[in-house]
Design an enzyme around this catalytic site. Structure first.
Site, PDB file in Angstrom:
ATOM      1  N   VAL A 248       0.829  -1.211   0.000  1.00  0.00           N
ATOM      2  CA  VAL A 248       0.000   0.000   0.000  1.00  0.00           C
ATOM      3  C   VAL A 248       0.863   1.260   0.000  1.00  0.00           C
ATOM      4  CG1 VAL A 248      -1.964  -1.070   1.137  1.00  0.00           C
ATOM      5  CG2 VAL A 248      -0.288   0.112   2.503  1.00  0.00           C
ATOM      6  N   ALA A 249       2.059   1.138   0.549  1.00  0.00           N
ATOM      7  CA  ALA A 249       2.928   2.314   0.616  1.00  0.00           C
ATOM      8  C   ALA A 249       3.245   2.819  -0.765  1.00  0.00           C
ATOM      9  CB  ALA A 249       4.229   1.943   1.314  1.00  0.00           C
TER      10      ALA A 249
ATOM     11  N   GLU B 246      -1.818   6.254  -4.750  1.00  0.00           N
ATOM     12  CA  GLU B 246      -3.280   6.237  -4.841  1.00  0.00           C
ATOM     13  C   GLU B 246      -3.853   7.483  -5.498  1.00  0.00           C
ATOM     14  OE1 GLU B 246      -1.690   5.516  -1.986  1.00  0.00           O
ATOM     15  OE2 GLU B 246      -2.427   3.606  -1.223  1.00  0.00           O
TER      16      GLU B 246
ATOM     17  N   ASP C 246      -3.364  32.889 -39.569  1.00  0.00           N
ATOM     18  CA  ASP C 246      -4.008  33.706 -40.595  1.00  0.00           C
ATOM     19  C   ASP C 246      -3.778  35.160 -40.250  1.00  0.00           C
ATOM     20  OD1 ASP C 246      -5.243  31.807 -42.086  1.00  0.00           O
ATOM     21  OD2 ASP C 246      -7.096  31.817 -40.921  1.00  0.00           O
TER      22      ASP C 246
ATOM     23  N   ASP D  78      -0.364  13.442   1.678  1.00  0.00           N
ATOM     24  CA  ASP D  78      -0.004  13.707   0.287  1.00  0.00           C
ATOM     25  C   ASP D  78      -1.206  14.143  -0.538  1.00  0.00           C
ATOM     26  OD1 ASP D  78       2.567  13.179   0.629  1.00  0.00           O
ATOM     27  OD2 ASP D  78       2.642  11.353  -0.574  1.00  0.00           O
TER      28      ASP D  78
HETATM   29  P1  ATP Z   1      -6.121  35.711 -44.408  1.00  0.00           P
HETATM   30  O1  ATP Z   1      -5.712  34.504 -45.161  1.00  0.00           O
HETATM   31  O2  ATP Z   1      -5.017  36.595 -44.048  1.00  0.00           O
HETATM   32  O3  ATP Z   1      -7.031  35.455 -43.261  1.00  0.00           O
HETATM   33  P2  ATP Z   1      -8.276  36.113 -46.049  1.00  0.00           P
HETATM   34  O4  ATP Z   1      -8.784  34.912 -45.397  1.00  0.00           O
HETATM   35  O5  ATP Z   1      -9.183  37.288 -46.128  1.00  0.00           O
HETATM   36  O6  ATP Z   1      -6.923  36.558 -45.431  1.00  0.00           O
HETATM   37  P3  ATP Z   1      -8.799  35.172 -48.558  1.00  0.00           P
HETATM   38  O7  ATP Z   1     -10.180  35.212 -48.082  1.00  0.00           O
HETATM   39  O8  ATP Z   1      -8.230  33.913 -49.069  1.00  0.00           O
HETATM   40  O9  ATP Z   1      -7.836  35.717 -47.482  1.00  0.00           O
HETATM   41  O10 ATP Z   1      -8.683  36.294 -49.654  1.00  0.00           O
HETATM   42  C1  ATP Z   1      -7.592  36.318 -50.505  1.00  0.00           C
HETATM   43  C2  ATP Z   1      -7.705  37.457 -51.462  1.00  0.00           C
HETATM   44  O11 ATP Z   1      -8.911  37.314 -52.195  1.00  0.00           O
HETATM   45  C3  ATP Z   1      -7.795  38.809 -50.797  1.00  0.00           C
HETATM   46  O12 ATP Z   1      -6.529  39.374 -50.655  1.00  0.00           O
HETATM   47  C4  ATP Z   1      -8.619  39.605 -51.757  1.00  0.00           C
HETATM   48  O13 ATP Z   1      -7.795  40.169 -52.742  1.00  0.00           O
HETATM   49  C5  ATP Z   1      -9.503  38.578 -52.411  1.00  0.00           C
HETATM   50  N1  ATP Z   1     -10.833  38.564 -51.816  1.00  0.00           N
HETATM   51  C6  ATP Z   1     -11.161  38.382 -50.524  1.00  0.00           C
HETATM   52  N2  ATP Z   1     -12.476  38.396 -50.369  1.00  0.00           N
HETATM   53  C7  ATP Z   1     -13.024  38.575 -51.569  1.00  0.00           C
HETATM   54  C8  ATP Z   1     -14.354  38.667 -52.066  1.00  0.00           C
HETATM   55  N3  ATP Z   1     -15.404  38.540 -51.280  1.00  0.00           N
HETATM   56  N4  ATP Z   1     -14.531  38.861 -53.376  1.00  0.00           N
HETATM   57  C9  ATP Z   1     -13.487  38.961 -54.193  1.00  0.00           C
HETATM   58  N5  ATP Z   1     -12.221  38.890 -53.807  1.00  0.00           N
HETATM   59  C10 ATP Z   1     -11.968  38.697 -52.498  1.00  0.00           C
END
Ligand code: ATP
Length: 877
Positions: free
Chosen positions: A285-286, A290, A332, A708
Site C-alpha cells: 500500500v505504501a 493512490e 491567418d 499527500d
Molecule cells: P487571411 O488569409 O489573411 O485570413 P483572407 O482569409 O481574407 O486573409 P482570402 O479570403 O483567401 O484571405 O482572400 C484572398 C484574397 O482574395 C484577398 O486578398 C482579396 O484580394 C480577395 N478577396 C477576398 N475576399 C473577396 C471577395 N469577397 N470577393 C473577391 N475577392 C476577395
C-alpha cells in the site's frame, strides 16, 4: 412519398411555408411544441454502479484489495480482532472509486458545458429576415440559408442553389463533394448519394450557396436513423495520462517485488509469518500512488477551465499538453492578427485619380464601390441607428462605404437584380455576379488585382499595377473591379464564360488594422522560443507591410508567395522553411505543405484556420485552432481548440497555460513519488537492518491519502510561474521525467528516508530524549509516522517553484496553503487523541520527541533551498 420525389411546390405546400418569407415566429413555437427539438436522443452513459465496479478492476486497486484480504486474514488468525486496517483499506478503495466517478462526472459535465458554448447554429429565413439560430431550434418548414462552410442542420429539400456542392462523407462515405440541383427530380427510389435535390443533416457545404426547406429534424433525419451507430463516447486520455497510468503500475510492481523480498528476508531472520504478511501489506500500500491519477486529471481539467476563461476552448484533451510544446504558430492574418474591421481607405478610378476616403467621395469612386457592392453577399441590418453589416470582411468594407455615402445595397439590387453568380472562394480569389441592367445584362467581377490581371482586356492596366503596388506598401488590401456588358442573357454562368475580356473599372484599397495586442503577443511568443508565421491570402506587399509592423518580418527575403511556393520541391521548402515568416497569396492546400515541412524539421505546429478547405491543414497540424466567430462549422469540427475571440493573442495565452499544466503535473509527480518511493526505501532498509517495520499499513495509508493527497489536490491550481514564457518550449519527444525530475525525486526520497529512519532509530533505542517516555518500538514508529507525514506535507512548498519558498507568495494559491494546514492539523490531532492514537497504532510521546519530529521534518526544506540557491536560475521544477 420521400421528399426528393416531390416538386418544390409540393414540398412548400406540405410544409406550409412561404419560401420567400420563411416561417412566422408563432408558427415556429407551435411546431417546436409538436415536433420537439432538432437533436439526436442522447446515448445513455454507464450506470454509476457499473462505473464503480469498473474502477475496482484497476491494477493498483487490486493490490489494495488483496492487501485488505490479507489484513482481515491476519486479524482473524491472530485473534487480535483488529479489523480497522482492513476496513480502512476498503474505505480508501471505495473513496477512490467514488472520487474517480465524481471526477469523471464533473469532467463530462464541463465538457458538455464547453460543447454548449460551442453549439451549432444555423442560418434560417424567418419572417422575411435571415436569422442565425441555435441548430436545435430548427423546425420542419424552416428555410435553411446555406453558404460555403455551413453545417447542414436538418434534412431539407433544395429550392435554390448556386454552384452548390455538399460534402456528404459522414452519410455516404463519398469524400468528393456532390453537386446539388434543386430542379432535379426522380420518381425512382434513389440512394442518398444520388438525391441531388436534397441536403442532409450532418453534412457540410463545400462550395456555393443555396436555400432549402427543412423536411425532417432530429431522429427522423437520415443521420438520426443511424445516430445510434455514431455515438462515440470513447474516453479521451492524454498521452501523458496513459504514460502515468503505466508508471503507477510499474511502481506498484516494484513494491510487490520489494514486499516479496522483505517477506523472504523476514523468514530467514525467523520473524513470525503473520508479521511478515503485515509488513508486505504495508509495503504494497505504501508504494501505490493512490492519488496520482486523480491529481493529474484534476490538473488537466483545471487547465482546460482556465483556458476557456481566456477564450480558448479545448475540444481534444491531449491538445493541452501539445500546446505547451508548440514552437511554431502559423496564423491567418485577417481577423486573427488584425481586427477584422476592414475599411475602405482609397479608390482609384479610370481617371487615374486617387481619392482618399477621408475626403468626400467623387462620383467616379462611388461608381466603383456601387458596382462592387452588387457583387457581394453580405447581410445589411440596422440596430437602432447603427448599421450592421455581416459577412466576408472585404465585402463588408465595400458595402459599408456605400451605405455610409447615402446609397443602399437594397436600392442597387432592386435596380440591377442579380440573375446569376460564381461565388468567391479562397482558391480563386475572385467572384462574379450577373445582373439585369435595363434591357441589357452586366457581369461584375471583383477580386485580387494580380489574380484578375489576365482576365482584363480593357483599361489602363499599367497604371493600375503601379497603384496596386503603392496601395500594398501602405498595407492596403487591393480589390480590382471589372465588368462586361451583354446584349443577351449569358447562358453559361462559368468562369470561362464570364470572367474573360473584362473592362477594368477601378481599384479599391482597404485596410484592416492590426489588433493592438498582436504585436505584444508575437514578442511574447518569440521570447518563449515560438516563431510566428503569417499565412495569408493577401498580396505579398500588403502582407509584408503588416507583418513588418507586427514584428513578424524583418527582411524581404522572409516572405514567399503561393506561386513561388508551388514551384519549390519539398526538399527546397524544408531547407528554407525556418527562415520564412510570411506566406502570401496562398491557397489552403499550401497550408498543409507548410505545416508538414515544419513538422519534418521536428517542430510542433499550432495552426489557425476558418474556411472549409482549412480543415485538412488544421487536422495535419499538431494543434489546430479554429476561429469561433468567423470559423466555419467544418473548420471547428476539425480543430483541437477553438478561439472564441478569433484572437492571435489567445493562442499565446493558451500556450502559457499549456506549459503551466505540464509543469504542475511534474510538480505533482515530484511531490507524490518522492514520498512513495521513500516509503519503500524506509521499510526495506529497516527490515534489512533488522529494526522491524517502521510503519503499519494504516499509518502509510494515512500519509498517502491525507498528508499527500490533500495538498496534492491543490497543486493543480498552482498559477503559471512568471518566467514560464521566457524559456524555450519542451522538445517534442521529451519524457515527463526529463531535465532532472528523476534525480529530484530520488534525492528527496533519500532525504525523507534518512530523516525518518533516524527518527525511528532514536525513538526506538535512545532513552532520555524525553523525561517520562522511554525508548520503545512504538515510540520509534510514532516518530517515524510524524516525520514522514509532516515532511511530506511541507514538501508541497518545495515543489511549488524553482524559486526559494520565501519568494513565492502563499496567497498565490490559497487552497494549497489551506490544504497543507488542514493536513498538519489532522496529523497532529491523530497523534494527540488517545482514541485515534489507538486506531493508528501510535503512542504518546514527550515534548522533546515532538521537537525532534518537527526539527527533522524541516530538513528537506533546507536541502531543497540549498539546491535551489545553486541551480534555480537554469532549472525548472
Ligand atoms: P487571411 O488569409 O489573411 O485570413 P483572407 O482569409 O481574407 O486573409 P482570402 O479570403 O483567401 O484571405 O482572400 C484572398 C484574397 O482574395 C484577398 O486578398 C482579396 O484580394 C480577395 N478577396 C477576398 N475576399 C473577396 C471577395 N469577397 N470577393 C473577391 N475577392 C476577395
Amino acid at each position: 412519398m420521400e421528399a426528393y420525389k416531390k416538386t418544390i411546390e409540393e414540398v412548400q405546400m406540405e410544409t406550409a411555408v412561404d419560401s420567400q418569407q420563411g416561417l412566422a415566429s408563432k408558427e415556429v413555437i407551435r411546431r417546436q411544441k409538436v415536433d420537439g427539438v432538432n437533436k439526436f436522443d442522447e446515448a445513455k452513459g454507464d450506470s454509476a454502479l457499473k462505473k464503480f465496479f469498473h474502477s475496482l478492476s484497476d491494477f493498483t486497486t487490486i493490490i489494495l484489495l488483496v492487501a485488505a484480504a490479507i489484513s482481515f486474514y491476519t486479524a482473524i488468525a491472530t485473534d487480535h480482532g483488529d479489523y480497522f486496517e482492513g476496513i480502512l483499506i476498503i474505505a480508501i478503495v471505495i473513496i477512490n472509486a467514488v472520487l474517480a466517478i465524481v471526477q469523471e462526472g464533473n469532467a463530462e459535465k464541463s465538457l458538455a458545458a464547453l460543447q454548449d458554448m460551442n453549439k451549432q447554429s444555423s442560418a434560417v429565413l424567418r419572417a422575411g429576415k435571415v436569422e442565425v439560430i441555435d441548430a436545435e431550434e430548427v423546425v420542419v418548414g424552416d428555410v435553411l440559408v446555406l453558404e460555403s462552410g455551413s453545417m447542414i442542420t436538418a434534412d431539407a429539400r433544395l429550392i435554390q442553389a448556386s454552384q452548390l456542392r455538399v460534402e456528404e462523407s459522414a452519410l455516404t462515405g463519398e469524400s468528393e463533394p456532390v453537386e446539388k440541383n434543386p430542379e432535379y427530380i426522380s420518381k425512382e427510389n434513389l440512394p442518398l448519394g444520388d438525391q441531388a435535390n436534397m441536403v442532409f443533416k450532418g453534412c457540410t457545404v463545400a462550395n456555393g450557396r443555396g436555400r432549402a426547406i427543412v423536411t425532417a429534424i432530429g431522429m427522423r433525419t437520415e443521420m438520426g436513423k443511424i445516430a445510434g451507430l455514431l455515438n462515440n463516447d470513447e474516453q479521451q486520455k492524454t498521452p501523458l495520462q496513459k504514460r502515468l497510468n503505466q508508471l503507477g503500475k510499474r511502481i506498484s510492481l516494484i513494491a510487490l517485488g520489494a514486499a516479496a523480498l522483505v517477506f523472504l528476508i523476514g523468514q530467514q531472520q525467523g520473524e513470525p509469518l503473520l508479521d511478515m504478511f503485515m509488513t508486505a501489506v504495508s509495503l504494497a500500500v505504501a508504494a501505490v500512488p493512490e492519488t496520482l491519477t486523480v491529481i493529474v486529471t484534476l490538473t488537466l481539467a483545471f487547465g482546460v477551465q482556465k483556458m476557456a476563461k481566456k477564450h480558448a476552448i479545448i475540444r481534444r484533451l491531449p491538445a493541452v499538453e501539445t500546446l505547451g510544446t508548440a514552437n511554431v504558430i502559423c496564423s491567418d492574418k485577417t481577423g486573427t492578427l488584425t481586427q477584422n474591421k476592414m475599411r475602405v481607405r482609397r479608390v482609384w478610378t479610370r481617371g487615374d485619380e486617387v481619392t482618399d476616403t477621408e475626403d468626400a467621395m467623387t462620383d467616379e469612386a462611388m461608381e466603383v464601390l456601387k458596382m462592387a457592392s452588387l457583387c457581394t453577399d453580405v447581410i445589411v441590418d440596422k440596430e437602432g441607428d447603427d448599421l450592421v453589416v455581416k459577412g466576408n470582411p472585404t465585402e463588408v468594407a465595400i458595402v459599408r462605404a456605400v451605405e455610409e455615402n447615402y446609397h443602399t445595397k437594397a436600392e442597387l439590387e432592386e435596380k440591377y437584380p442579380r440573375i446569376g453568380e460564381i461565388p468567391f472562394d479562397s482558391e480563386r480569389k475572385m467572384m462574379t455576379t450577373v445582373h439585369k441592367m435595363g434591357k441589357k445584362y452586366i457581369s461584375i467581377t471583383k477580386g485580387a488585382f494580380d489574380v484578375l490581371l489576365t482576365h482584363f482586356r480593357f483599361g489602363d492596366l499599367e497604371q493600375a499595377a503601379v497603384v496596386n503596388d503603392r496601395f500594398g506598401k501602405r498595407a492596403l488590401r487591393v480589390i480590382a473591379v471589372g465588368y462586361a456588358i451583354y446584349d443577351e442573357e449569358p447562358k453559361e454562368i462559368t468562369s470561362e464564360g464570364l470572367e474573360r475580356n473584362l473592362r477594368l473599372l477601378g481599384l479599391i484599397g482597404m485596410i484592416d488594422p492590426p489588433r493592438p495586442e498582436s504585436k505584444g503577443a508575437i514578442a511574447r511568443a518569440k521570447k518563449a522560443g515560438i516563431k510566428t508565421v503569417m499565412i495569408t491570402g493577401d498580396h505579398v506587399i500588403t502582407a509584408g507591410a503588416i507583418a513588418r509592423e507586427l514584428g513578424i518580418l524583418h527582411d524581404k527575403s522572409e516572405a514567399l508567395t503561393g506561386s513561388e511556393l508551388q514551384k519549390m520541391t519539398d526538399e527546397e521548402l524544408d531547407s528554407r522553411v525556418k527562415s520564412l515568416s510570411v506566406y502570401a497569396r496562398v491557397t489552403p492546400e499550401d497550408k498543409i505543405r507548410i505545416v508538414k515541412s515544419w513538422q519534418r524539421t521536428g517542430a510542433v505546429v499550432a495552426m489557425t484556420g476558418d474556411g472549409v478547405n482549412d480543415a485538412p491543414a488544421l487536422k495535419a497540424s499538431d494543434v489546430g485552432c479554429a476561429m469561433g466567430i468567423t470559423g466555419t462549422d467544418v473548420a471547428q469540427g476539425a480543430a483541437d481548440m477553438i478561439l472564441t475571440d478569433d484572437n492571435f493573442a489567445t493562442i499565446v495565452d493558451a500556450v502559457a497555460q499549456g506549459r503551466a499544466v505540464y509543469r504542475n503535473i511534474r510538480k505533482a509527480i515530484n511531490f507524490l513519488l518522492s514520498c512513495n518511493i521513500s516509503e519503500i526505501f524506509i521499510v526495506l532498509i529497516a527490515m534489512l537492518l533488522g529494526w522491524g517495520a517502521p510503519f503499519t499499513a494504516v499509518q502509510l495509508l494515512f500519509v498517502n491519502v491525507v498528508a499527500d493527497g490533500l495538498p496534492g489536490f491543490a497543486l493543480g491550481k498552482e498559477p503559471a510561474e512568471k518566467g514560464i514564457m521566457d524559456e524555450n518550449p519542451i522538445p517534442r519527444n521529451e519524457g515527463i521525467f526529463a531535465r532532472g525530475l528523476w534525480q529530484k525525486v530520488g534525492m528527496n526520497a533519500s532525504v525523507f528516508t534518512v530523516i525518518t529512519l533516524f527518527g525511528f532509530y532514536l525513538g526506538a533505542n535512545v532513552d532520555g530524549i524525553s523525561h517520562w517516555i522511554d525508548a520503545s518500538y512504538e515510540v520509534g514508529q510514532t516518530l517515524a509516522f510524524l516525520i514522514l507525514a509532516y515532511s511530506s506535507i511541507l514538501h508541497v512548498f518545495n515543489v511549488r517553484s524553482t524559486q526559494s519558498i520565501f519568494k513565492v507568495k502563499l496567497s498565490s494559491n490559497k487552497s494549497l496553503f489551506e490544504m497543507a494546514v488542514l493536513a498538519i492539523l489532522i496529523t497532529t490531532t491523530i497523534a494527540l487523541l488517545p482514541f485515534t492514537q489507538e486506531l493508528f497504532g501510535l503512542v504518546p510521546i514527550g515534548i522533546n520527541h515532538w521537537m525532534l519530529a518537527i526539527g527533522l521534518s524541516i530538513v528537506p526544506i533546507f536541502v531543497n533551498e540549498m539546491i535551489k540557491f545553486h541551480y534555480a536560475p537554469e532549472e525548472e521544477e
